[in-house]
Design a protein around this motif. Structure first.
Motif, PDB file in Angstrom:
ATOM      1  N   TYR A  13       0.847  -1.205   0.000  1.00  9.52           N
ATOM      2  CA  TYR A  13       0.000   0.000   0.000  1.00  9.52           C
ATOM      3  C   TYR A  13       0.882   1.255   0.000  1.00  9.52           C
ATOM      4  O   TYR A  13       0.880   1.997   0.997  1.00  9.52           O
ATOM      5  CB  TYR A  13      -0.883   0.029   1.248  1.00  9.52           C
ATOM      6  N   PRO A  14       1.664   1.487  -1.061  1.00 14.26           N
ATOM      7  CA  PRO A  14       2.647   2.581  -0.990  1.00 14.26           C
ATOM      8  C   PRO A  14       2.032   3.950  -0.701  1.00 14.26           C
ATOM      9  O   PRO A  14       2.678   4.791  -0.076  1.00 14.26           O
ATOM     10  CB  PRO A  14       3.313   2.538  -2.369  1.00 14.26           C
ATOM     11  N   ASP A  15       0.793   4.165  -1.130  1.00 14.09           N
ATOM     12  CA  ASP A  15       0.199   5.492  -0.933  1.00 14.09           C
ATOM     13  C   ASP A  15      -0.636   5.592   0.336  1.00 14.09           C
ATOM     14  O   ASP A  15      -1.287   6.602   0.564  1.00 14.09           O
ATOM     15  CB  ASP A  15      -0.656   5.859  -2.157  1.00 14.09           C
ATOM     16  N   ARG A  16      -0.651   4.560   1.162  1.00 15.52           N
ATOM     17  CA  ARG A  16      -1.494   4.613   2.367  1.00 15.52           C
ATOM     18  C   ARG A  16      -0.939   3.717   3.469  1.00 15.52           C
ATOM     19  O   ARG A  16      -1.662   2.933   4.079  1.00 15.52           O
ATOM     20  CB  ARG A  16      -2.928   4.221   2.035  1.00 15.52           C
ATOM     21  N   THR A  17       0.333   3.832   3.717  1.00 17.78           N
ATOM     22  CA  THR A  17       0.957   2.948   4.705  1.00 17.78           C
ATOM     23  C   THR A  17       0.973   3.565   6.099  1.00 17.78           C
ATOM     24  O   THR A  17       1.416   4.692   6.290  1.00 17.78           O
ATOM     25  CB  THR A  17       2.384   2.602   4.263  1.00 17.78           C
ATOM     26  N   THR A  18       0.460   2.802   7.047  1.00 25.23           N
ATOM     27  CA  THR A  18       0.617   3.123   8.465  1.00 25.23           C
ATOM     28  C   THR A  18       1.433   1.991   9.079  1.00 25.23           C
ATOM     29  O   THR A  18       1.107   0.825   8.869  1.00 25.23           O
ATOM     30  CB  THR A  18      -0.754   3.214   9.154  1.00 25.23           C
ATOM     31  N   LEU A  19       2.476   2.312   9.824  1.00 22.44           N
ATOM     32  CA  LEU A  19       3.366   1.283  10.368  1.00 22.44           C
ATOM     33  C   LEU A  19       3.257   1.207  11.886  1.00 22.44           C
ATOM     34  O   LEU A  19       3.354   2.222  12.585  1.00 22.44           O
ATOM     35  CB  LEU A  19       4.811   1.580   9.957  1.00 22.44           C
ATOM     36  N   LEU A  20       3.066  -0.013  12.368  1.00 22.83           N
ATOM     37  CA  LEU A  20       2.969  -0.273  13.812  1.00 22.83           C
ATOM     38  C   LEU A  20       4.394  -0.369  14.363  1.00 22.83           C
ATOM     39  O   LEU A  20       5.137  -1.286  14.007  1.00 22.83           O
ATOM     40  CB  LEU A  20       2.215  -1.595  14.008  1.00 22.83           C
ATOM     41  N   VAL A  21       4.769   0.557  15.228  1.00 20.45           N
ATOM     42  CA  VAL A  21       6.193   0.704  15.567  1.00 20.45           C
ATOM     43  C   VAL A  21       6.598   0.154  16.939  1.00 20.45           C
ATOM     44  O   VAL A  21       7.749   0.318  17.348  1.00 20.45           O
ATOM     45  CB  VAL A  21       6.630   2.190  15.468  1.00 20.45           C
ATOM     46  N   ASP A  22       5.670  -0.502  17.671  1.00 14.34           N
ATOM     47  CA  ASP A  22       6.014  -0.883  19.055  1.00 14.34           C
ATOM     48  C   ASP A  22       6.289  -2.363  19.266  1.00 14.34           C
ATOM     49  O   ASP A  22       6.338  -2.809  20.413  1.00 14.34           O
ATOM     50  CB  ASP A  22       4.895  -0.427  20.009  1.00 14.34           C
ATOM     51  N   THR A  23       6.470  -3.144  18.213  1.00 14.18           N
ATOM     52  CA  THR A  23       6.620  -4.595  18.425  1.00 14.18           C
ATOM     53  C   THR A  23       7.893  -4.933  19.192  1.00 14.18           C
ATOM     54  O   THR A  23       7.889  -5.781  20.085  1.00 14.18           O
ATOM     55  CB  THR A  23       6.599  -5.338  17.081  1.00 14.18           C
ATOM     56  N   TYR A  24       9.010  -4.275  18.846  1.00 14.91           N
ATOM     57  CA  TYR A  24      10.269  -4.600  19.535  1.00 14.91           C
ATOM     58  C   TYR A  24      10.670  -3.476  20.494  1.00 14.91           C
ATOM     59  O   TYR A  24      10.716  -3.680  21.699  1.00 14.91           O
ATOM     60  CB  TYR A  24      11.356  -4.920  18.509  1.00 14.91           C
ATOM     61  N   ASP A  25      10.913  -2.302  19.947  1.00 13.09           N
ATOM     62  CA  ASP A  25      11.262  -1.161  20.800  1.00 13.09           C
ATOM     63  C   ASP A  25      10.918   0.095  20.001  1.00 13.09           C
ATOM     64  O   ASP A  25      11.522   0.360  18.964  1.00 13.09           O
ATOM     65  CB  ASP A  25      12.756  -1.203  21.149  1.00 13.09           C
ATOM     66  N   THR A  26       9.943   0.846  20.480  1.00 12.05           N
ATOM     67  CA  THR A  26       9.385   1.941  19.687  1.00 12.05           C
ATOM     68  C   THR A  26      10.447   2.924  19.203  1.00 12.05           C
ATOM     69  O   THR A  26      10.554   3.194  17.998  1.00 12.05           O
ATOM     70  CB  THR A  26       8.315   2.688  20.511  1.00 12.05           C
ATOM     71  N   LEU A  27      11.251   3.442  20.135  1.00  4.64           N
ATOM     72  CA  LEU A  27      12.148   4.543  19.749  1.00  4.64           C
ATOM     73  C   LEU A  27      13.482   4.054  19.195  1.00  4.64           C
ATOM     74  O   LEU A  27      14.123   4.727  18.391  1.00  4.64           O
ATOM     75  CB  LEU A  27      12.382   5.465  20.945  1.00  4.64           C
ATOM     76  N   LYS A  28      13.924   2.849  19.645  1.00  2.00           N
ATOM     77  CA  LYS A  28      15.223   2.356  19.181  1.00  2.00           C
ATOM     78  C   LYS A  28      15.099   1.583  17.877  1.00  2.00           C
ATOM     79  O   LYS A  28      16.053   1.484  17.112  1.00  2.00           O
ATOM     80  CB  LYS A  28      15.848   1.447  20.242  1.00  2.00           C
ATOM     81  N   SER A  29      13.938   0.991  17.641  1.00  2.00           N
ATOM     82  CA  SER A  29      13.800   0.157  16.453  1.00  2.00           C
ATOM     83  C   SER A  29      12.644   0.628  15.551  1.00  2.00           C
ATOM     84  O   SER A  29      12.844   0.931  14.370  1.00  2.00           O
ATOM     85  CB  SER A  29      13.598  -1.300  16.903  1.00  2.00           C
ATOM     86  N   GLY A  30      11.428   0.732  16.141  1.00  2.00           N
ATOM     87  CA  GLY A  30      10.238   1.015  15.339  1.00  2.00           C
ATOM     88  C   GLY A  30      10.308   2.316  14.548  1.00  2.00           C
ATOM     89  O   GLY A  30      10.157   2.320  13.320  1.00  2.00           O
TER      90      GLY A  30
END
Lengths: 469, 469
Positions: free
Chosen positions: A211-228
């Motif tokens: 979905y290149p024009d409508r991507t929302t990414l879930l960033v908390d699976t591993y580490d929000t600020l260091k990885s996500g």
């Protein structure tokens, strides 16, 4: 009870029932009417199929002539209702049913369930949308519904999506509701999506290429600020090289105030100030208000369990009460007395009007007998129905009739609006009430008064009822 | 996500998902599993109709080859589950799904909604039934469900009736649920019935002549003790002259403790000690316990809103988590880490067993890897999965396999039991747990432990996940 009315020879005696509620849900200052379409579809389609008759026969309770009556059953009542998306208050009839008592008794519980449910969720949604606003913030917030998995079964999910859209939500993750009601659908990915790829970055890339024009990414699976967030920024760069922009990131756990501020800072300094931040995870209107005061940088609030179940108040508490009945051919007002004064009903065949002042703002609702006339060019004195010394006089007001005809003798006379139109009505309605009535905590109480004639009738019937004991 | 899996070429990669919950609802000591039948009907009937494809096409998100995949869609996964009516606890997998990840992702939300809803209501019902019991009372109480008008739409009412019957309720006022699930139906009359006759006595007589062998009379419309009960006694006398006995009176308002004691006294001294007393009106488990302590003389408790909505806890909070996935042809355990230790999942393809001591009472549940063997003739040492110093050793135990096969590669291999049979299972299950676990307030926590092998796997995966950050 239907069988009892049949056996007593009064099944076709005409009666009038009001459907109303006594208390706004969740300590809110208003409710938002919803569910009428479901009621209309139910009433106009209602019949007893062969299998229903067979089941009733198997109970060994009913005679065959009664079962024959049921086979012929069609709803022939006349129904008035407030339109969906109307702001309503305690004691305003949301619906008025007139017809043979036998029929009106049958439809009570289903109609209550539909109106109670959808009005509750529309109100909760409107309340949550109000909570995401505040004069201190110039920011435009958006709310979306993510409640399907926690809904009380399928209808609650589907009609709950519909109701929350009416209440001002921007979309739903429930595709089935999207399909049925034309509600915008939104989606992101789950933690299992992220886990099912060898790395978070690969999971993000796979989603972005889908979905290149409508991507929302879930960033908390591993580490929000260091990885996500760093991985999301990486994918945002790659998308930009292909001519796309990452739409949003989603935070689903941890300290949402701190994480949203840090994520915003990281996104901004990487040149992605256009990327929105979504937040989810057991949010409710109180958590949202508090996060806003902490300066959380959240653009879209995703509400699940608390919205779709009505959480702190999972039932509206609407009731369906006999207010008039034919006696010797004359429609006679009826009252239900109670030790609890709040539970005494307003008797008779009634109408309800909303009174607007010259600035276009609603100032009070007035419940009166159907035959009463009101002249907006004459001053009108309103009084509190219990504390009658509380009075105010209004002049040059405009009137809106709240109850409109829906079914006349079982035939539909109302064009059911699209949900989009109902949502616009809700917005217009809400705009005609001051902020003080709409705030989620300690709202100001709106005036719902009785006409003098109705008030006098009520007092008279009350006295008669107590005298006859 | 389905489209993403399709685009990433991994739609048919096999995965395993567990459905479980983390906390018993309403501070109860257990939950009662329900909703499986609805899940099975959903999974075996699931397909995309032409109109669904047309809707998805209209979103302009998906390519035609993907829509063709959907046209061919059938659920071909393997599903194990605990049977309905089983007593369950946090972290026990209520269901285990194995199959192509593309399929398993699609069914997540609907399965959660069905299991979350029915398990919640069955649990609430069992909790209410427990609340109506107490060692101090030799009296047999009965609970019935009157929740339709306050249910969160039609499915919540119907499946809520089913779930409450599983939980031990004696019947429902919802005829539709009676018809669909063979649940006993019960009914009385409403205040509007009483109001629609010229007098309370005439209303009572009309009802009694309709159902002479099963009349329950609502006695609080005008004045319970001055009018309702004396009129009910009058009708009871008239019925007895015709060879019938009045079944019950119903109290729906006022001080239920005092009114029930006075009504009992009046009925008894008139020679009607066989006439039962029903109570209704916003009852919940706390009110019931308190009324019992006050010596209320109530035989049948009618629960509405608090039961059918799950009132203080309107969602179970079940989740659906990836626990294993095929990697290069090998099923590899997966873990979901979290800052919150309670939210870390138990990895791998697992089974769960209940361990019974020689007295037939359940002593602990054990979650272990599917390939592990357990020899009941050998002593078994159990340990707390977080506070591992807490240990106990059991001997000569019996084992019950909690997860049984339901679908194998999409084909049903399980005979769906009648609701009556599920209800009996619930009763048998509840009888094998001590009262301390079943009491509604401050219940004792039941042991749910992990095998050493599973515990070690979990620790290893946790360390790896944290090291890879």
């Amino acid at each position: 009870m239907m069988y009892g009315y049949y056996k007593s020879g009064k099944m076709n005696q005409h009666a009038v029932f009001d459907l109303f509620y006594r208390k706004n849900p969740c300590d809110n200052g208003f409710a938002l009417a919803a569910g009428l379409e479901e009621v209309v579809i139910f009433l106009t389609g209602l019949k007893f199929e062969e299998e229903d008759i067979a089941y009733l026969r198997s109970l060994n309770l009913f005679d065959e002539a009664f079962l024959d009556e049921l086979k012929r059953f069609r709803f022939t009542g006349t129904v008035y209702a407030v339109e969906e998306g109307t702001v309503v208050f305690p004691n305003i009839p949301l619906m008025r049913f007139e017809g043979p008592i036998f029929q009106l008794q049958l439809v009570e519980s289903a109609c209550l369930s539909f109106i109670n449910h959808q009005t509750l969720i529309a109100t909760k949604a409107a309340r949550m949308v109000q909570a995401t606003r505040g004069d201190l913030f110039d920011h435009t917030h958006e709310s979306v519904e993510f409640g399907l998995r926690r809904a009380q079964n399928a209808d609650a999910a589907t009609f709950g999506s519909r109701a929350s859209y009416i209440g001002g939500f921007a979309g739903t993750s429930n595709l089935y509701a999207g399909q049925n009601f034309g509600i915008p659908v939104v989606g992101t990915q789950s933690h299992s999506w992220i886990q099912s790829f060898p790395s978070e970055l690969e999971a993000f890339r796979a989603y972005a290429s889908t979905y290149p024009d409508r991507t929302t990414l879930l960033v908390d699976t591993y580490d929000t600020l260091k990885s996500g967030v760093p991985n999301a920024i990486q994918v945002a760069r790659e998308l930009r090289e292909q001519g796309y922009e990452l739409r949003a990131i989603r935070l689903d756990s941890g300290d949402l105030a701190w994480l949203s501020k840090e994520s915003r800072r990281m996104l901004d300094s990487a040149g992605f100030s256009n990327v929105k931040i979504l937040a989810s995870g057991d949010l409710n209107e109180y958590v949202v208000r508090d996060l806003m005061l902490q300066g959380a940088r959240i653009d879209t609030w995703c509400f699940g369990t608390a919205l779709i179940t009505g959480d702190d108040c999972p039932a509206l508490g609407g009731v369906y009460k006999l207010v008039a009945e034919e006696e010797n051919g004359v429609m006679t007002p009826k009252i239900k007395v109670s030790e609890n004064p709040e539970k005494i009903t307003n008797p008779g065949y009634k109408r309800a009007v909303r009174l607007y002042l010259e600035d276009g703002m609603a100032t009070a609702d007035l419940i009166m007998l159907a035959e009463e006339q009101l002249d907006p060019s004459e001053p009108l004195t309103l009084f509190h129905p219990i504390h009658t010394y509380k009075r105010k006089t209004i002049r040059n007001f405009k009137m809106e009739e709240l109850l409109v005809p829906i079914l006349v003798k079982g035939e539909i006379v109302y064009e059911l609006p699209e949900v989009e139109q109902i949502r616009r009505r809700a917005k217009t309605q809400l705009n005609s009430f001051p902020h003080e009535i709409k705030r989620p905590i300690n709202p100001h109480a709106y005036h719902v008064d009785l006409s003098e004639k109705l008030w006098n009738l009520k007092q008279r019937l009350l006295k008669e009822a107590r005298a006859s004991k």
